[in-house]
Design an enzyme around this catalytic site. Sequence first.
Site, PDB file in Angstrom:
ATOM      1  CE1 TYR A 144     -10.010 101.164   7.910  1.00 19.85           C
ATOM      2  CE2 TYR A 144     -10.917 100.715   6.231  1.00 19.85           C
ATOM      3  CZ  TYR A 144      -9.777 100.659   7.225  1.00 19.85           C
ATOM      4  OH  TYR A 144      -8.492 100.575   6.209  1.00 19.85           O
ATOM      5  CG  ASP A 239     -16.462 106.002   3.299  1.00 15.46           C
ATOM      6  OD1 ASP A 239     -16.467 105.867   2.678  1.00 15.46           O
ATOM      7  OD2 ASP A 239     -15.438 105.626   4.236  1.00 15.46           O
ATOM      8  CE  LYS A 267     -15.653  98.150   0.200  1.00 17.43           C
ATOM      9  NZ  LYS A 267     -13.823  97.577   0.531  1.00 17.43           N
TER      10      LYS A 267
HETATM   11  N1  HOZ Z   1     -11.064  95.399   5.576  1.00 18.49           N
HETATM   12  C1  HOZ Z   1     -10.870  95.453   4.487  1.00 18.49           C
HETATM   13  C2  HOZ Z   1     -12.399  95.499   3.945  1.00 18.49           C
HETATM   14  N2  HOZ Z   1     -13.344  96.254   5.066  1.00 18.49           N
HETATM   15  C3  HOZ Z   1     -10.690  94.103   3.693  1.00 18.49           C
HETATM   16  C4  HOZ Z   1      -9.825  94.387   3.068  1.00 18.49           C
HETATM   17  C5  HOZ Z   1      -9.093  93.194   2.116  1.00 18.49           C
HETATM   18  O1  HOZ Z   1      -8.429  92.164   3.616  1.00 18.49           O
HETATM   19  O2  HOZ Z   1      -9.404  92.727   1.070  1.00 18.49           O
END
Ligand code: HOZ
Length: 423
Positions: A144, A239, A267
Amino acid sequence: MKTNCSDALYHRAVKLMPGGVNSPVRAFRNVGRDPLFIDHAKGSYIYDADGNKFIDYVCSWGPDIFGHAYPPIVEAVKKACEKGLTFGACHEGEIVLAEKIISHFPSVEMVRLVNSGTEAVMSAIRAARGSTGRDKIIKFEGCYHGHCDPLLVKGGSGLMTHAVPDSTGVPKSFTEHTLLAKYNDKRSVSDLFETYPNEIACIIVEPCAANMGVVPPQKGYLQYLREISKKYGALLIFDEVITGFRLSDGGAQKFYGVNADMTVLGKIVGGGMPLAAYGGRRDIMECISPLGQVYQAGTLSGNPAATAAGIAALTAIEQDPYLYDKLEIRSEKLETAMRKAGLNVNRVGSLLTAFFTDKAVTDYESACTSDRGKYAAYFNFLLENGIYTAPSQFEAMFVSAAHSDEDIDITCNVIEKAGKMLH
Ligand code: HOZ
């Protein structure tokens, strides 16, 4: 566990926002309950609107490596805010953060700050295409990279959670240059290069996948991607939104000893504020406007509050020579407890995922064999017993420096009971 206040907030939220949320996974849909609404968080704990207290292993999906509301970061942000939230102009904080990133990632000679991982990935791909003059990109099933159009193909994270491998709303022509490979499978990559030897701009990969659950690269796999991309004149983009400053102070590149041409960070680099970055070799980055013809811009890019948080987070990392050793010890304890409880666990450093399958999880296909009903039961058992983990099978559990030995012991105990409940 009382949920009256969360329930009331959820009923207000669903009328206003799709699914009541601003990001799909947090809607808790695949774990069979309505979401909790968070009131505040401190250190290793998160507190919901009903006053329930949890040991938190989501850690905002990774940024909170020192736990929530870490005082040096909060103080730095407060101080920055007093001087102005955003200037839309240059300031010293941008330079300090760029210097820090470059000093930790030897493969990054120049960097640009943006606001989210999605934006950083989108911009890195544009720079790769612009600098190579090629259109095609290789991505891996189950990885992702945020929600920009060309990467919404067999994506991990929320796309896997909600079984939307390919989002609607993305015209076919927007993904026609996206080539799919299988993670940890060399052949699937070499086949693509043999078919399109002069058309592939880049490979983009999570050097340790963490959005189909945690799936480590097999020995030599990143080295292989390094070599084959070089052979065909394509760029290798790591990434490192999740792995950057988490697996080591030099991310997965230092951890595995393989350098990328371009790196995407998010992050931790923003210390909990909306900040991300992309960077790489000087000749590639010099293609970006105003030096080159690849355009990318942003009003809030490198804003002083976010850069202050990022600088404070990276400074704290620099000041703690034992940080990654401590995280390793605590995470290993959790892994051992999970194995004792009969769970199938993948762990790399302070990233863990428990899978509910007999198969070794090495790629998208094997990750999909995990029993999501069992994951939901496991998640709910942990939650009811004061442990907050990802409300989706296809995410990671994040351990922070704020998790005390006592937190870990309590968690191991609950995991042991969860194992008994499941068998
Ligand atoms: N899919 C996101 C983490 N890989 C979630 C982010 C969120 O909902 O804050």
